[in-house]
Enzyme design. Structure first.
Site, PDB file in Angstrom:
ATOM      1  N   GLY A  44      43.153  26.623  31.644  1.00 25.43           N
ATOM      2  CA  GLY A  44      42.776  28.024  31.628  1.00 25.43           C
ATOM      3  C   GLY A  44      41.912  28.312  32.833  1.00 25.43           C
ATOM      4  O   GLY A  44      41.254  27.403  33.364  1.00 25.43           O
ATOM      5  N   GLN A  49      35.803  32.512  38.146  1.00 22.76           N
ATOM      6  CA  GLN A  49      35.785  31.100  38.579  1.00 22.76           C
ATOM      7  C   GLN A  49      36.393  30.910  39.960  1.00 22.76           C
ATOM      8  O   GLN A  49      36.282  29.829  40.542  1.00 22.76           O
ATOM      9  CB  GLN A  49      36.565  30.225  37.592  1.00 22.76           C
ATOM     10  CG  GLN A  49      35.902  30.083  36.243  1.00 22.76           C
ATOM     11  CD  GLN A  49      36.665  29.098  35.401  1.00 22.76           C
ATOM     12  OE1 GLN A  49      37.628  29.463  34.740  1.00 22.76           O
ATOM     13  NE2 GLN A  49      36.271  27.840  35.437  1.00 22.76           N
ATOM     14  N   CYS A  92      35.513  22.286  31.945  1.00 19.52           N
ATOM     15  CA  CYS A  92      35.638  23.564  32.658  1.00 19.52           C
ATOM     16  C   CYS A  92      35.726  23.247  34.152  1.00 19.52           C
ATOM     17  O   CYS A  92      34.975  22.403  34.635  1.00 19.52           O
ATOM     18  CB  CYS A  92      34.408  24.413  32.366  1.00 19.52           C
ATOM     19  SG  CYS A  92      34.383  25.988  33.225  1.00 19.52           S
ATOM     20  N   LEU A  93      36.644  23.910  34.851  1.00 19.02           N
ATOM     21  CA  LEU A  93      36.794  23.636  36.287  1.00 19.02           C
ATOM     22  C   LEU A  93      35.514  23.951  37.064  1.00 19.02           C
ATOM     23  O   LEU A  93      35.292  23.398  38.138  1.00 19.02           O
ATOM     24  CB  LEU A  93      37.973  24.426  36.862  1.00 19.02           C
ATOM     25  CG  LEU A  93      39.370  24.009  36.372  1.00 19.02           C
ATOM     26  CD1 LEU A  93      40.437  24.912  36.968  1.00 19.02           C
ATOM     27  CD2 LEU A  93      39.665  22.552  36.705  1.00 19.02           C
ATOM     28  N   HIS A 134      36.853  30.293  25.255  1.00 19.65           N
ATOM     29  CA  HIS A 134      36.206  29.779  26.467  1.00 19.65           C
ATOM     30  C   HIS A 134      36.435  30.744  27.646  1.00 19.65           C
ATOM     31  O   HIS A 134      35.497  31.097  28.357  1.00 19.65           O
ATOM     32  CB  HIS A 134      36.765  28.372  26.773  1.00 19.65           C
ATOM     33  CG  HIS A 134      36.218  27.746  28.018  1.00 19.65           C
ATOM     34  ND1 HIS A 134      35.439  26.607  27.999  1.00 19.65           N
ATOM     35  CD2 HIS A 134      36.341  28.079  29.323  1.00 19.65           C
ATOM     36  CE1 HIS A 134      35.110  26.291  29.246  1.00 19.65           C
ATOM     37  NE2 HIS A 134      35.650  27.168  30.072  1.00 19.65           N
ATOM     38  N   GLU A 135      37.694  31.164  27.832  1.00 18.15           N
ATOM     39  CA  GLU A 135      38.023  32.027  28.976  1.00 18.15           C
ATOM     40  C   GLU A 135      37.452  33.439  28.814  1.00 18.15           C
ATOM     41  O   GLU A 135      37.011  34.044  29.788  1.00 18.15           O
ATOM     42  CB  GLU A 135      39.545  32.081  29.196  1.00 18.15           C
ATOM     43  CG  GLU A 135      40.210  30.736  29.480  1.00 18.15           C
ATOM     44  CD  GLU A 135      39.539  29.919  30.581  1.00 18.15           C
ATOM     45  OE1 GLU A 135      38.937  30.502  31.505  1.00 18.15           O
ATOM     46  OE2 GLU A 135      39.591  28.674  30.511  1.00 18.15           O
ATOM     47  N   HIS A 138      33.941  33.471  29.860  1.00 19.67           N
ATOM     48  CA  HIS A 138      33.794  33.559  31.324  1.00 19.67           C
ATOM     49  C   HIS A 138      33.770  35.018  31.791  1.00 19.67           C
ATOM     50  O   HIS A 138      32.977  35.394  32.659  1.00 19.67           O
ATOM     51  CB  HIS A 138      34.983  32.882  32.024  1.00 19.67           C
ATOM     52  CG  HIS A 138      34.783  31.426  32.284  1.00 19.67           C
ATOM     53  ND1 HIS A 138      33.747  30.933  33.043  1.00 19.67           N
ATOM     54  CD2 HIS A 138      35.514  30.342  31.920  1.00 19.67           C
ATOM     55  CE1 HIS A 138      33.847  29.604  33.116  1.00 19.67           C
ATOM     56  NE2 HIS A 138      34.906  29.217  32.435  1.00 19.67           N
TER      57      HIS A 138
HETATM   58 NI    NI Z   1      35.741  27.340  32.138  1.00 21.27          NI
END
Ligand code: NI
Length: 170
Positions: A44, A49, A92-93, A134-135, A138
């Site tokens: 995701g 991000q 998470c990236l 999660h997304e 963000h």
């Molecule tokens: Ni993330």
């Protein structure tokens, strides 16, 4: 491809603009986000991000199995959450190599705008529900470390400091 923005960068916690018109700029950004997500082996990715402060989320609904199942959501909102929750290690990236247990609702209802301009509402369960939560976090400037206990956050403070250093270099 976009560069990933790391924890510590203000673009991760600032306000994100609502998508009102799905124009060529937005479509190009979505394509580039999808490429970036697959290249970085994420399941995701949210626009902040990659330094774009817009309410755009892309999700690989095959969870890393293939590149054919992509969900694009604009302005996603979690409208209902089950009282049942579960705890799972999350990555998470924007937090390279950090995995922390996060408690999330087991089932949710989501409202969003799709790539073809339709308003949709749907249910998600288990891991899929976790990824969406999660997304969507963000998009609201909330990060996975904001969802853990102060004790756990303290426990990973060394790793967080290292990631912040990377954010300054990039
Ligand atoms: Ni993330």
């Amino acid at each position: 491809m976009y560069k990933i923005v790391y924890y510590g960068d203000k673009r991760l916690t600032t306000e994100n603009e609502k998508i009102k018109h799905i124009d060529d700029t937005v479509r190009k950004q979505v394509k580039k986000m999808i490429r970036t997500m697959f290249n970085k082996k994420g399941i995701g990715l949210a626009a902040p991000q990659v330094g774009i402060n817009k309410r755009i989320v892309v999700i690989d609904t095959s969870f890393g199995e293939d590149k054919e199942h992509i969900l694009v959501l604009f302005n996603p909102e979690v409208v209902t959450k089950s009282t049942e929750t579960n705890v799972m290690e999350e990555g998470c990236l924007s937090f390279p190599e950090l995995y922390i247990p996060v408690e999330r609702a087991q089932s949710i209802t989501v409202r969003a705008l799709t790539l073809d301009g339709k308003d949709v509402e749907f249910e998600a369960h288990d891991f899929f529900a976790r990824v969406i939560q999660h997304e969507t976090d963000h998009i609201n400037g909330v990060l996975m470390v904001d969802r853990v206990s102060p004790d756990k956050r303290l426990e990973v403070s060394g790793e967080l400091a290292e990631i912040k250093k990377m954010a300054e270099i990039v």
